[in-house]
Design a protein around this motif. Structure first.
Motif, short mmCIF file in Angstrom:
data_model
loop_
_atom_site.label_atom_id
_atom_site.label_comp_id
_atom_site.label_asym_id
_atom_site.label_seq_id
_atom_site.Cartn_x
_atom_site.Cartn_y
_atom_site.Cartn_z
N ASP A 107 -3.83 -10.21 2.12
CA ASP A 107 -4.14 -9.11 1.21
C ASP A 107 -5.30 -9.50 0.29
O ASP A 107 -5.56 -10.68 0.05
CB ASP A 107 -2.92 -8.76 0.34
N ASP A 144 -5.45 -8.82 -2.97
CA ASP A 144 -5.10 -8.74 -4.39
C ASP A 144 -4.56 -10.04 -5.00
O ASP A 144 -3.97 -10.03 -6.06
CB ASP A 144 -4.06 -7.63 -4.60
N SER A 173 -2.06 -11.68 -4.18
CA SER A 173 -0.63 -11.93 -3.95
C SER A 173 -0.49 -13.06 -2.95
O SER A 173 0.48 -13.81 -2.97
CB SER A 173 0.06 -10.67 -3.42
N ARG A 220 0.20 -8.55 -7.93
CA ARG A 220 -1.19 -8.40 -8.33
C ARG A 220 -1.33 -8.20 -9.83
O ARG A 220 -0.45 -7.60 -10.47
CB ARG A 220 -1.83 -7.23 -7.58
MG MG Z 1 -0.31 -6.25 -2.98
#
Ligand code: MG
Ligand code: GDP
Length: 255
Positions: free
Chosen positions: A108, A110, A112, A224
């Motif tokens: 991802d 973000d 994470s 996030r």
């Molecule tokens: Mg996320």
């Protein structure tokens, strides 16, 4: 005996991947993407990165064009509109298979998924065909800052997916994972049906059914801090039904 030893050591060497592609799907990730790319690329010189952007209204795509022009390890696919996570990854897999990447990773945008885990994936894939980043390894939860309702939903979704499909992994819905090229070549990508979180279950299920070796490594998943989640009820509904469809296709031998 001597010969056997020599040939197995040659085989082990051949399993070290020489080029890896990290695929990152984006929808409105302009606060994250530049820093993410920089953090990914410093982890290992073998890594390139491909961003699949779905016409993000916040200008992530324009920002990507700038970054791609400055760094030949960075690539982008622009899609016209928000078409979903699953088809974004399929587009990325096809792009990778047209080139000489030995290993393909998903993550991802973000943060994470912490890029510091990337070298651990590259090490683990030397002895596996697919490596999953697990938030629930041995039942231990390594998720930071998620609202409790979201955590319970995710944990229960995993118990449910395992019970229905039989897929023997701790974290079937996670999106931080790594495939050998041979796994993506063996799965008929045209037939992958899911588009949300079920996509992660479906890819792992199809690999497992083809007897590929699956390994899991523990990861710390942090919620996030920039941008917003694209999670929706329809994504959850798709996953609830999809596990039964996977089971059904598997029983009929059509998966
Ligand atoms: Mg996320
Ligand atoms: N290209 C593309 N990326 C998406 C889409 N939906 C989500 N993403 C990206 O997929 C990743 C995971 O989404 P996110 O909203 O963080 O989901 P959450 O972590 O489960 O809340 C992020 O990098 C998103 O930008 C989509 O429809 N298309």
């Amino acid at each position: 005996m001597q010969w056997e030893w020599a040939s197995s050591s040659i085989e082990a060497e051949a399993d070290v991947p020489d080029r890896a592609l990290v695929i990152v799907p984006t929808y409105n990730e302009c606060e994250n993407i530049r820093r993410l790319i920089a953090t990914v690329l410093v982890q290992d010189a073998r890594i390139d990165i491909l961003v699949v952007d779905d016409g993000s209204p916040d200008g992530t795509g324009t920002l990507m064009d700038e970054i791609v022009a400055q760094n030949d390890r960075v690539h982008v696919i622009h899609r016209a509109r928000k078409l979903g996570l699953g088809t974004a990854y399929i587009a990325g897999f096809r792009w990778a298979l047209e080139r000489d990447y030995a290993v393909v990773l998903e993550m991802d945008a973000d943060f994470s998924h912490d890029p510091v885990h990337l070298p651990q994936f590259l090490l683990a894939i030397e002895d596996a065909d697919m490596v999953l980043g697990s938030r629930y390894q041995q039942g231990r939860v390594t998720v930071v800052n998620w609202p409790i309702a979201r955590l319970i939903l995710s944990y229960c979704a995993n118990v449910y997916a395992r019970a229905v499909t039989g897929l023997p992994v701790w974290d079937a819905t996670g999106g931080f994972k790594c495939f050998r090229r041979s796994v993506l070549e063996a799965i008929d990508l045209d037939r992958v049906r899911s588009n949300g979180y079920a996509f992660q279950i479906e890819m792992s299920f199809r690999a497992w059914k083809r007897n590929f070796r699956i390994a899991e490594i523990p990861i710390v998943f942090v919620d996030r801090t920039e941008g917003t989640s694209k999670m929706s009820n329809s994504i959850v509904r798709e996953a609830v039904w999809m596990v039964w469809r996977l089971r059904w296709w598997s029983l009929r031998g059509t998966i």
